[in-house]
Enzyme design. Structure first.
Site, PDB file in Angstrom:
ATOM      1  N   TYR A  15      35.027  44.519  34.640  1.00  0.00           N
ATOM      2  CA  TYR A  15      34.395  43.208  34.757  1.00  0.00           C
ATOM      3  C   TYR A  15      32.887  43.288  34.977  1.00  0.00           C
ATOM      4  O   TYR A  15      32.217  42.261  35.006  1.00  0.00           O
ATOM      5  CB  TYR A  15      35.035  42.408  35.887  1.00  0.00           C
ATOM      6  CG  TYR A  15      36.497  42.118  35.647  1.00  0.00           C
ATOM      7  CD1 TYR A  15      36.903  41.255  34.638  1.00  0.00           C
ATOM      8  CD2 TYR A  15      37.476  42.735  36.416  1.00  0.00           C
ATOM      9  CE1 TYR A  15      38.238  40.993  34.406  1.00  0.00           C
ATOM     10  CE2 TYR A  15      38.827  42.489  36.190  1.00  0.00           C
ATOM     11  CZ  TYR A  15      39.200  41.617  35.189  1.00  0.00           C
ATOM     12  OH  TYR A  15      40.519  41.372  34.952  1.00  0.00           O
ATOM     13  N   HIS A  20      31.413  36.037  34.050  1.00  0.00           N
ATOM     14  CA  HIS A  20      32.074  35.568  35.277  1.00  0.00           C
ATOM     15  C   HIS A  20      31.540  36.295  36.515  1.00  0.00           C
ATOM     16  O   HIS A  20      31.782  35.856  37.632  1.00  0.00           O
ATOM     17  CB  HIS A  20      33.580  35.777  35.151  1.00  0.00           C
ATOM     18  CG  HIS A  20      34.412  34.601  35.553  1.00  0.00           C
ATOM     19  ND1 HIS A  20      33.926  33.314  35.695  1.00  0.00           N
ATOM     20  CD2 HIS A  20      35.739  34.520  35.859  1.00  0.00           C
ATOM     21  CE1 HIS A  20      34.911  32.506  36.055  1.00  0.00           C
ATOM     22  NE2 HIS A  20      36.009  33.205  36.162  1.00  0.00           N
ATOM     23  N   TYR A  64      39.329  38.887  43.827  1.00  0.00           N
ATOM     24  CA  TYR A  64      39.316  38.298  42.491  1.00  0.00           C
ATOM     25  C   TYR A  64      38.860  36.848  42.591  1.00  0.00           C
ATOM     26  O   TYR A  64      38.985  36.195  43.613  1.00  0.00           O
ATOM     27  CB  TYR A  64      40.649  38.418  41.751  1.00  0.00           C
ATOM     28  CG  TYR A  64      40.918  39.829  41.284  1.00  0.00           C
ATOM     29  CD1 TYR A  64      40.254  40.338  40.177  1.00  0.00           C
ATOM     30  CD2 TYR A  64      41.804  40.649  41.958  1.00  0.00           C
ATOM     31  CE1 TYR A  64      40.479  41.646  39.751  1.00  0.00           C
ATOM     32  CE2 TYR A  64      42.038  41.948  41.540  1.00  0.00           C
ATOM     33  CZ  TYR A  64      41.366  42.440  40.444  1.00  0.00           C
ATOM     34  OH  TYR A  64      41.582  43.717  40.031  1.00  0.00           O
ATOM     35  N   ASN A  66      39.735  33.819  41.536  1.00  0.00           N
ATOM     36  CA  ASN A  66      40.555  32.652  41.869  1.00  0.00           C
ATOM     37  C   ASN A  66      41.017  32.616  43.316  1.00  0.00           C
ATOM     38  O   ASN A  66      41.605  31.624  43.741  1.00  0.00           O
ATOM     39  CB  ASN A  66      41.757  32.564  40.928  1.00  0.00           C
ATOM     40  CG  ASN A  66      41.339  32.371  39.487  1.00  0.00           C
ATOM     41  OD1 ASN A  66      40.176  32.148  39.184  1.00  0.00           O
ATOM     42  ND2 ASN A  66      42.285  32.457  38.592  1.00  0.00           N
ATOM     43  N   ASN A 112      37.389  27.905  39.104  1.00  0.00           N
ATOM     44  CA  ASN A 112      38.535  28.247  39.954  1.00  0.00           C
ATOM     45  C   ASN A 112      38.137  28.909  41.275  1.00  0.00           C
ATOM     46  O   ASN A 112      38.798  28.712  42.283  1.00  0.00           O
ATOM     47  CB  ASN A 112      39.521  29.138  39.197  1.00  0.00           C
ATOM     48  CG  ASN A 112      40.219  28.392  38.084  1.00  0.00           C
ATOM     49  OD1 ASN A 112      40.405  27.182  38.149  1.00  0.00           O
ATOM     50  ND2 ASN A 112      40.603  29.115  37.048  1.00  0.00           N
TER      51      ASN A 112
END
Length: 189
Positions: A15, A20, A64, A66, A112
């Site tokens: 990531y 994000h 993470y 969310n 989120n």
């Protein structure tokens, strides 16, 4: 006076440098400029830096995206830091790339990570800084887009914009949120 600055992103090498993870990237730039190092703690990596008698606790949650609220709620209580001294930095597909928006409160805007923080804090009254990543994706392509990597040119823009965001956060702590918002939300030349 203590402040918790949470940069949102997803953990893991796969990531790194994705849209994000703009929140992580901005905090990494601040830590590097301040010559401080993140240490692993419960629910995330933390670094501390100071400015004019204020301490900024920089948090990169390891929960993470969310589930970011778990880390934010834990560190707000542990440090302790009042909600009015919480600043969350996240990506925003509703803003053109490189646009910065600071708000003192508000909805999750479909993000989120913000939604989880609002849910677990039971309040939307905390400051958030959104970094525009654009929305150059076709219908149904949002997940691939936000998990896609920034180009080298975009990374250079993020580094430059990170300096502005850090200035805005320092202003937030010294001259107040309204004037900091005026500074950060103003169009750059």
């Amino acid at each position: 006076m203590d402040y918790l600055v949470a940069g949102l992103g997803n953990i893991g090498a796969e990531y790194a440098s994705t849209r994000h993870n703009a929140g992580f990237m901005i905090l990494d730039a601040w830590a590097q400029a301040s010559n401080v190092v993140f240490r692993t703690g419960r629910y995330g990596d933390l670094a501390e830096t100071g400015f004019k008698g204020r301490t900024f606790h920089l948090l990169k949650p390891s929960t993470y995206m969310n589930l970011s609220g778990n880390a934010v709620r834990y560190w707000l209580t542990k440090l302790p830091v009042p909600n009015e001294n919480l600043i969350v930095i996240c990506d925003d597909i509703n803003l053109p790339f490189g646009t910065i928006r600071m708000r003192k409160k508000g909805s999750d805007g479909g993000h989120n990570g913000l939604a989880n923080i609002i849910e677990l804090l039971g309040s939307d009254e905390f400051t958030r800084i959104r970094f525009g990543v654009g929305n150059d994706f076709s219908r149904g392509g949002q997940i691939d887009y936000v998990l896609g990597k920034f180009s080298p040119e975009e990374i250079e823009v993020i580094k430059r914009k990170s300096e502005r965001i850090v200035e805005g956060i320092k202003a937030f702590s010294t001259i107040g949120p309204d004037r900091a918002m005026n500074f950060l939300n103003a169009k750059e030349d």
